[in-house]
Design an enzyme around this catalytic site. Structure first.
Site, PDB file in Angstrom:
ATOM      1  N   HIS A   1       0.859  -1.186   0.000  1.00  0.00           N
ATOM      2  CA  HIS A   1       0.000   0.000   0.000  1.00  0.00           C
ATOM      3  C   HIS A   1       0.891   1.231   0.000  1.00  0.00           C
ATOM      4  O   HIS A   1       1.950   1.248   0.610  1.00  0.00           O
ATOM      5  CB  HIS A   1      -0.904   0.005   1.257  1.00  0.00           C
ATOM      6  CG  HIS A   1      -2.092   0.883   1.135  1.00  0.00           C
ATOM      7  ND1 HIS A   1      -2.024   2.233   1.352  1.00  0.00           N
ATOM      8  CD2 HIS A   1      -3.365   0.619   0.782  1.00  0.00           C
ATOM      9  CE1 HIS A   1      -3.221   2.767   1.165  1.00  0.00           C
ATOM     10  NE2 HIS A   1      -4.049   1.813   0.810  1.00  0.00           N
TER      11      HIS A   1
ATOM     12  N   ASP B   1      -7.953  -5.303  -0.178  1.00  0.00           N
ATOM     13  CA  ASP B   1      -8.408  -6.162  -1.282  1.00  0.00           C
ATOM     14  C   ASP B   1      -8.122  -7.643  -1.047  1.00  0.00           C
ATOM     15  O   ASP B   1      -8.749  -8.492  -1.680  1.00  0.00           O
ATOM     16  CB  ASP B   1      -7.741  -5.710  -2.586  1.00  0.00           C
ATOM     17  CG  ASP B   1      -8.228  -4.338  -2.999  1.00  0.00           C
ATOM     18  OD1 ASP B   1      -7.420  -3.402  -3.043  1.00  0.00           O
ATOM     19  OD2 ASP B   1      -9.449  -4.196  -3.227  1.00  0.00           O
TER      20      ASP B   1
HETATM   21  C1  SDX Z   1      -6.164   0.110  -2.935  1.00  0.00           C
HETATM   22  O1  SDX Z   1      -4.362   4.519  -1.881  1.00  0.00           O
HETATM   23  C2  SDX Z   1      -5.418   3.927  -1.307  1.00  0.00           C
HETATM   24  O2  SDX Z   1      -5.902   4.316  -0.264  1.00  0.00           O
HETATM   25  C3  SDX Z   1      -5.970   2.764  -2.115  1.00  0.00           C
HETATM   26  C4  SDX Z   1      -6.978   1.894  -1.387  1.00  0.00           C
HETATM   27  C5  SDX Z   1      -8.286   2.642  -1.135  1.00  0.00           C
HETATM   28  O3  SDX Z   1      -9.007   2.287  -0.203  1.00  0.00           O
HETATM   29  O4  SDX Z   1      -8.629   3.517  -2.005  1.00  0.00           O
HETATM   30  O5  SDX Z   1      -6.445   1.469  -0.145  1.00  0.00           O
HETATM   31  C6  SDX Z   1      -7.347   0.688  -2.242  1.00  0.00           C
HETATM   32  O6  SDX Z   1      -5.892   0.479  -4.046  1.00  0.00           O
HETATM   33  C7  SDX Z   1      -5.306  -0.872  -2.195  1.00  0.00           C
HETATM   34  C8  SDX Z   1      -4.065  -1.329  -3.025  1.00  0.00           C
HETATM   35  C9  SDX Z   1      -4.534  -2.398  -4.011  1.00  0.00           C
HETATM   36  N1  SDX Z   1      -3.462  -2.728  -4.973  1.00  0.00           N
HETATM   37  C10 SDX Z   1      -2.813  -3.907  -4.919  1.00  0.00           C
HETATM   38  O7  SDX Z   1      -3.019  -4.765  -4.067  1.00  0.00           O
HETATM   39  C11 SDX Z   1      -1.821  -4.112  -6.052  1.00  0.00           C
HETATM   40  C12 SDX Z   1      -0.495  -4.665  -5.498  1.00  0.00           C
HETATM   41  N2  SDX Z   1       0.138  -3.628  -4.693  1.00  0.00           N
HETATM   42  C13 SDX Z   1       1.095  -2.808  -5.351  1.00  0.00           C
HETATM   43  O8  SDX Z   1       1.145  -2.717  -6.697  1.00  0.00           O
HETATM   44  C14 SDX Z   1       1.639  -1.651  -4.540  1.00  0.00           C
HETATM   45  O9  SDX Z   1       1.817  -2.085  -3.240  1.00  0.00           O
HETATM   46  C15 SDX Z   1       0.848  -0.348  -4.564  1.00  0.00           C
HETATM   47  C16 SDX Z   1       0.605   0.122  -5.967  1.00  0.00           C
HETATM   48  C17 SDX Z   1      -0.451  -0.529  -3.850  1.00  0.00           C
HETATM   49  C18 SDX Z   1       1.666   0.717  -3.831  1.00  0.00           C
HETATM   50  O10 SDX Z   1       2.861   0.807  -4.505  1.00  0.00           O
HETATM   51  P1  SDX Z   1       3.904   2.008  -4.254  1.00  0.00           P
HETATM   52  O11 SDX Z   1       3.559   2.749  -2.998  1.00  0.00           O
HETATM   53  O12 SDX Z   1       4.012   2.801  -5.500  1.00  0.00           O
HETATM   54  O13 SDX Z   1       5.224   1.209  -3.938  1.00  0.00           O
HETATM   55  P2  SDX Z   1       6.175   0.647  -5.058  1.00  0.00           P
HETATM   56  O14 SDX Z   1       5.391   0.146  -6.229  1.00  0.00           O
HETATM   57  O15 SDX Z   1       7.206   1.682  -5.309  1.00  0.00           O
HETATM   58  O16 SDX Z   1       6.832  -0.630  -4.323  1.00  0.00           O
HETATM   59  C19 SDX Z   1       7.832  -0.430  -3.319  1.00  0.00           C
HETATM   60  C20 SDX Z   1       8.551  -1.777  -3.204  1.00  0.00           C
HETATM   61  C21 SDX Z   1       8.998  -2.311  -4.554  1.00  0.00           C
HETATM   62  O17 SDX Z   1      10.135  -3.132  -4.342  1.00  0.00           O
HETATM   63  P3  SDX Z   1      11.601  -2.521  -4.712  1.00  0.00           P
HETATM   64  O18 SDX Z   1      11.553  -2.159  -6.190  1.00  0.00           O
HETATM   65  O19 SDX Z   1      11.774  -1.311  -3.804  1.00  0.00           O
HETATM   66  O20 SDX Z   1      12.545  -3.666  -4.400  1.00  0.00           O
HETATM   67  O21 SDX Z   1       7.647  -2.766  -2.682  1.00  0.00           O
HETATM   68  C22 SDX Z   1       7.478  -3.786  -3.650  1.00  0.00           C
HETATM   69  C23 SDX Z   1       7.885  -3.207  -4.970  1.00  0.00           C
HETATM   70  O22 SDX Z   1       8.288  -4.235  -5.863  1.00  0.00           O
HETATM   71  N3  SDX Z   1       6.051  -4.153  -3.648  1.00  0.00           N
HETATM   72  C24 SDX Z   1       5.575  -5.384  -3.778  1.00  0.00           C
HETATM   73  C25 SDX Z   1       4.178  -5.260  -3.708  1.00  0.00           C
HETATM   74  N4  SDX Z   1       3.842  -3.979  -3.563  1.00  0.00           N
HETATM   75  C26 SDX Z   1       5.012  -3.289  -3.511  1.00  0.00           C
HETATM   76  N5  SDX Z   1       6.178  -6.576  -3.950  1.00  0.00           N
HETATM   77  C27 SDX Z   1       5.385  -7.654  -4.064  1.00  0.00           C
HETATM   78  N6  SDX Z   1       4.022  -7.621  -4.021  1.00  0.00           N
HETATM   79  C28 SDX Z   1       3.397  -6.439  -3.831  1.00  0.00           C
HETATM   80  N7  SDX Z   1       2.062  -6.402  -3.785  1.00  0.00           N
END
Ligand code: SDX
Length: 383
Positions: free
Chosen positions: A266, A320
Site C-alpha cells: 500500500h 483487497d
Molecule cells: C487500494 O491509496 C489507497 O488508499 C488505495 C486503497 C483505497 O481504499 O482507495 O487502499 C485501495 O488500491 C489498495 C491497493 C490495491 N493494490 C494492490 O493490491 C496491487 C499490489 N500492490 C502494489 O502494486 C503496490 O503495493 C501499490 C501500488 C499498492 C503501492 O505501490 P507504491 O507505494 O508505489 O510502492 P512501489 O510500487 O514503489 O513498491 C515499493 C517496493 C517495490 O520493491 P523494490 O523495487 O523497492 O525492491 O515494494 C514492492 C515493490 O516491488 N512491492 C511489492 C508489492 N507492492 C510493492 N512486492 C510484491 N508484491 C506487492 N504487492
C-alpha cells in the site's frame, strides 16, 4: 508591486509526499495501521454501524440520531429505482462487456436523466450524491441480469442497500448473514483519504465540472489493478494457485520475478491495513459458513509467506486481499468485485467532491519539461 517569487516546484513522483487537499472524513496513520472515519476507528464502525449510517457520518461529519438516520435511509430508498431509459440502455449492451466498463457508462448515462445534473451548490450536489449512491447497486445488478439473460429484478425499498443489491442481483432475498457480510464490506470501502480515484474525482470537480463527470472519472481510475481492480486479481491468483500445497512455490516464483502479489502492499500503510485485519476474521467466518474455507486457508498461507519474505519492506495485506474471499463466499462473480468497491466508494468520492468545492482552487500541478529546445521546423518534403 513585485510578486513574491513562488517557491520552485519540486518533482514528487506519484505524489507520495504531497498533500493536495484537506479532509474531515478519513484519517489514516500508515505507520500504525490506523483508519478512522470522522475520528471513529474503522473497526468500531465495521462491528457496530451500517453502510447507510456510515455514509451519513462521512457526509455530515457526525453520527445521526434515530430520526435523522431513518430520514436519510428513506431518502436513499426513494431513489433505488432506475429510469426506464437506463434499463433500455442496459438491454442494448454487449453481454460480454466488462462490468466496470458497463458501470462507468451507466453512471454517465444517469446524468442524462437528472434535471439537476449541472446544478451547482452543496444542496444540489448532496441530492445528486444520494441519487448516484442509491442507484449504483441497481446499475450493477441490471447489467449482470442482462448479461446472464435473466429478467431485471426491481429494487425493494424495504431492504437495506446491501440486501437490496443482493435481491436485485440474485432474484432472491439474502440471508441476514450474507447481507451483513456485504454491508461490512461497504462500510470498509466507503472512504480512504486521497487515494487515486478520489484524487481524480477532486481534479474533475475542481474545474467546476459536474458531480456525474467526477464520478465517471473516479470509476475509470478505480478500475486499474494497482487500485480497485486488485480484488479481482486476488481471486484470479487464488484460482491459479488452486491448492494450499502450491502456495509456497507460486508466491516465491512471483517474488523472484519481481511480480506483485495482488492484495498486498500500500502507498500509505506500512503496517497491515486495518480493513484487512477486520476482513480477515470476517472472511474466515463467511468462508466457513459457505463451504469456502479452503480459499481462506490458502489466503492465510500466502499471508504467512509474504510476512516471512517482505514484511520487512512494509508490505502487508491490504483491503483487497481478504475482500476477495468474502465477495466470492457470498456468491459475487469475480468480475463484479471492483463494482462492489465502486458501489461503496461513491460515498467517499461524493463527499470529497463537496469538500473540494468548499474553498475550491483549480488543481493543476506542474510538469518538468525534459524534451529538446530550439528545434527547426523542417518542411515535410525534407523529412
Ligand atoms: C487500494 O491509496 C489507497 O488508499 C488505495 C486503497 C483505497 O481504499 O482507495 O487502499 C485501495 O488500491 C489498495 C491497493 C490495491 N493494490 C494492490 O493490491 C496491487 C499490489 N500492490 C502494489 O502494486 C503496490 O503495493 C501499490 C501500488 C499498492 C503501492 O505501490 P507504491 O507505494 O508505489 O510502492 P512501489 O510500487 O514503489 O513498491 C515499493 C517496493 C517495490 O520493491 P523494490 O523495487 O523497492 O525492491 O515494494 C514492492 C515493490 O516491488 N512491492 C511489492 C508489492 N507492492 C510493492 N512486492 C510484491 N508484491 C506487492 N504487492
Amino acid at each position: 508591486m513585485t510578486l513574491a517569487a513562488a517557491p520552485a516546484p519540486t518533482f514528487d513522483k506519484g505524489l507520495a509526499n504531497t498533500i493536495a487537499a484537506e479532509t474531515q472524513m478519513s484519517f489514516i496513520d500508515g505507520g500504525k495501521g490506523v483508519l478512522e472515519y470522522v475520528g471513529i476507528d474503522i473497526d468500531s464502525l465495521a462491528r457496530n454501524s451500517t453502510f447507510e449510517e456510515t455514509v451519513y457520518l462521512l457526509w455530515n461529519r457526525r453520527l445521526p440520531n434515530r430520526t435523522e438516520l431513518a430520514a436519510f435511509t428513506q431518502s436513499l430508498r426513494d431513489e433505488y429505482e432506475l429510469p426506464e431509459g437506463i434499463l433500455d440502455l442496459v438491454r442494448t449492451m454487449p453481454r460480454e462487456a466488462t462490468p466496470m466498463h458497463a458501470l462507468r457508462t451507466l453512471v454517465s448515462a444517469l446524468s442524462l436523466y437528472d434535471a439537476e445534473a449541472d446544478a451547482e451548490g452543496e444542496e444540489a450536489n448532496e441530492r445528486k450524491a444520494i441519487r448516484m449512491l442509491a442507484k449504483t447497486p441497481a446499475l450493477i445488478a441490471a447489467f449482470d441480469r442482462h448479461r446472464k439473460g435473466k429478467p431485471f429484478v426491481a429494487p425493494d425499498a424495504k431492504l437495506s442497500m446491501a440486501a437490496n443489491f443482493l435481491w436485485m442481483l440474485n432474484g432472491a432475498k439474502p440471508t441476514d448473514a450474507v447481507a451483513k457480510a456485504l454491508d461490512v464490506c461497504l462500510i470498509l470501502h466507503a472512504d480512504h483519504g486521497l487515494n487515486a480515484s478520489t484524487f481524480a474525482a477532486r481534479v474533475t470537480i475542481a474545474t467546476l465540472s459536474d458531480l456525474y463527470s467526477a464520478m465517471v472519472t473516479a470509476i475509470g481510475t478505480l478500475k486499474g489493478p494497482l487500485h480497485g481492480g486488485a480484488n479481482e486479481e486476488v481471486m484470479i491468483m487464488l484460482r491459479e494457485i488452486g491448492a494450499i500445497d502450491r502456495v509456497e512455490s507460486y508466491v516465491m516464483d512471483r517474488l523472484a520475478r519481481k511480480d506483485r502479489i495482488m492484495g498486498f502492499g500500500h502507498r500509505v500503510y506500512k503496517a497491515i491495513d486495518p480493513r484487512a485485519t477486520y476482513l480477515k476474521t470476517f472472511s474466515k467466518q463467511v468462508a466457513t459458513d459457505t463451504g469456502n474455507l479452503g480459499l481462506y486457508e490458502m489466503s492465510r498461507r500466502i499471508e504467512e509467506i509474504m510476512a516471512r519474505e517482505v514484511a520487512a519492506k512494509g508490505i502487508y495485506p491490504n483491503v483487497d486481499f481478504y475482500s476477495a474471499t468474502t465477495y466470492h463466499s457470498i456468491g459475487i462473480d469475480l468480475d463484479l468485485f471492483t463494482c462492489m468497491f465502486a458501489m461503496s466508494r461513491i460515498a467517499g468520492w461524493a463527499g470529497h467532491c463537496i469538500e473540494q468545492l468548499d474553498g475550491n482552487r483549480l488543481i493543476r500541478p506542474a510538469a518538468a519539461y525534459v524534451g529538446p529546445h530550439g528545434q527547426p521546423y523542417v518542411a515535410i518534403e525534407d523529412r
